[in-house]
Design an enzyme around this catalytic site. Structure first.
Site, short mmCIF file in Angstrom:
data_model
loop_
_atom_site.label_atom_id
_atom_site.label_comp_id
_atom_site.label_asym_id
_atom_site.label_seq_id
_atom_site.Cartn_x
_atom_site.Cartn_y
_atom_site.Cartn_z
N CYS A 111 -32.66 103.95 -22.64
CA CYS A 111 -33.81 104.18 -23.27
C CYS A 111 -34.04 105.28 -24.16
O CYS A 111 -33.37 106.12 -24.06
CB CYS A 111 -34.80 104.34 -22.08
N GLY A 214 -28.71 93.11 -29.26
CA GLY A 214 -29.27 93.64 -30.34
C GLY A 214 -29.34 92.45 -31.54
O GLY A 214 -28.25 91.86 -32.10
N ASP A 215 -30.47 92.10 -31.92
CA ASP A 215 -30.55 91.24 -33.20
C ASP A 215 -30.18 89.81 -32.81
O ASP A 215 -29.93 89.09 -33.71
CB ASP A 215 -30.07 91.74 -34.45
#
Length: 387
Positions: A111, A214-215
């Site tokens: 986070c 990610g992505d």
């Protein structure tokens, strides 16, 4: 809509064998039972709950106990925990195991939200090596035969990377897998994920699966990530917002025979039916039609991105208070409108810009935790998520 390769080896998370090497990332206010069930209807993989704070779980907060309750159709049951105190985290894991509430437990160390990191939680915590080791070791011991995994970021910023140390520590502690969101806390959700970091973690952690995050906006992205990094599976977050059928695309590209749900034609009618099903499941989850219809409002822009749905119709969908109102608005659409291509693709959800991480005073001066810092991080157990 995606490249199909020969299926990779089945992904195992401890004793759990997945039909597709795909994990739904926890997202606050998104990955409740309704959304998890919807994604599961389209594909295969592991569908993780919203992040649960360990303190709230141990104290049996009513909202928290509701969030850890799975629908009978959800197998395996997966819960993500967020904690900063080793004893509380251990107690939370023990509760889930002894009461048979989970088949898989994940720990969040990713986070980047300032009100978490400024107290030493989230992506800031692995900087303190002994604290990280203590939390993961005690949690893994308490989990017993229930597989425990860790999700983390690259580190705090480019000058304070933690993922390789954390990955090795987690592996030694007995986790079943590690997942890396290939951004630092400073990057938040901006720019491009550093897939080279996932490859480096795969080289460093050799005895348990390494998952990349990610992505991942399409199945082709997932195929490319696995090919370029050697990772054992992918974790999908923002890419599935308004596109639960992405898990069907992923299953067709990466899973075994029969792991995908219905074929995706992505016409406006297909999207409208998915949106309506999502609303219906939210009503069932909240046991309140008005609340369920309010919750679906946040999803309107994601579902209809790029499609010929006018602003007035979007506004009415975003203020509907009943399923009948939603049905009326959907009936006005041209269900035969085709998939709009690039206009419906690309980034979804929050992105933001790089920012200096908020950290406790003098946090970066040492990788050990002193007494003052121990007191400060105890206050980091608040309701938040991301990673």
């Amino acid at each position: 809509m995606s490249t199909v390769l020969s299926a990779p080896p089945p992904l195992r998370i401890g004793p759990i064998a997945l039909d597709a090497p795909v994990v739904l990332a926890p997202m606050a206010g998104i990955t409740n039972t309704a959304f998890r069930r919807l994604c599961r209807e389209y594909g295969a993989g592991l569908y993780v709950s919203e992040m649960i704070t360990t303190r709230a779980l141990v104290e049996r907060n009513a909202t928290t106990m509701r969030l850890i309750t799975h629908h009978e159709s959800e197998t395996p049951r997966s819960i993500q925990l967020y904690g900063v105190d080793p004893a509380t985290t251990e107690a939370a894991v023990r509760l889930l195991v002894e009461e048979d509430r989970a088949d898989h437990i994940d720990l969040n160390f990713g986070c980047p939200v300032p009100k978490v990191t400024r107290k030493g939680g989230g992506a800031a915590l692995p900087w303190k090596l002994d604290l990280f080791r203590d939390i993961v070791t005690r949690a893994a011991r308490a989990a017993g035969d229930v597989p425990l995994t860790v999700k983390m970021r690259k580190g705090i910023d480019a000058d304070h990377l933690t993922f390789l140390d954390a990955g090795r520590i987690a592996e030694d502690a007995g986790v079943a897998a590690v997942a890396l969101h290939a951004r630092t806390a400073a990057e938040f959700y901006s720019g491009h994920a550093d897939w080279d970091a996932i490859a480096a973690l795969k080289q460093a952690v050799t005895s348990v699966p390494v998952l990349g995050n990610g992505d991942i906006w399409s199945a082709d992205d997932a195929v490319r990530m696995m090919a370029e990094t050697g990772c054992d599976g992918v974790v999908v977050g923002r890419g599935c917002l308004g596109r639960p059928w992405l898990f069907g695309d992923l299953a067709r590209a990466l899973g075994g025979p029969g792991s995908a749900g219905p074929e995706v034609d992505a016409t406006l009618g297909f999207v409208a039916r998915a949106f309506r099903r999502h609303a219906e499941l939210l009503v069932e989850f909240f046991e309140d039609e008005g609340r369920g219809c309010r919750d679906i409002r946040k999803h309107v822009a994601w579902y209809f991105k790029g499609y010929p749905v006018g602003g007035d119709t979007r506004a009415k969908l975003a203020t509907a208070s009943s399923l009948a109102e939603i049905d009326g608005m959907l009936a006005t659409l041209d269900w035969s409108a085709p998939y709009p291509g690039a206009a419906a693709e690309g980034q979804r959800g929050r992105a933001g810009t790089p920012k200096r991480p908020a950290l406790p005073d003098r946090w970066l001066e040492s990788r050990d935790v002193d007494a003052a810092e121990s007191s400060a991080i105890a206050a980091a157990e608040i309701e938040n998520s991301g990673g």
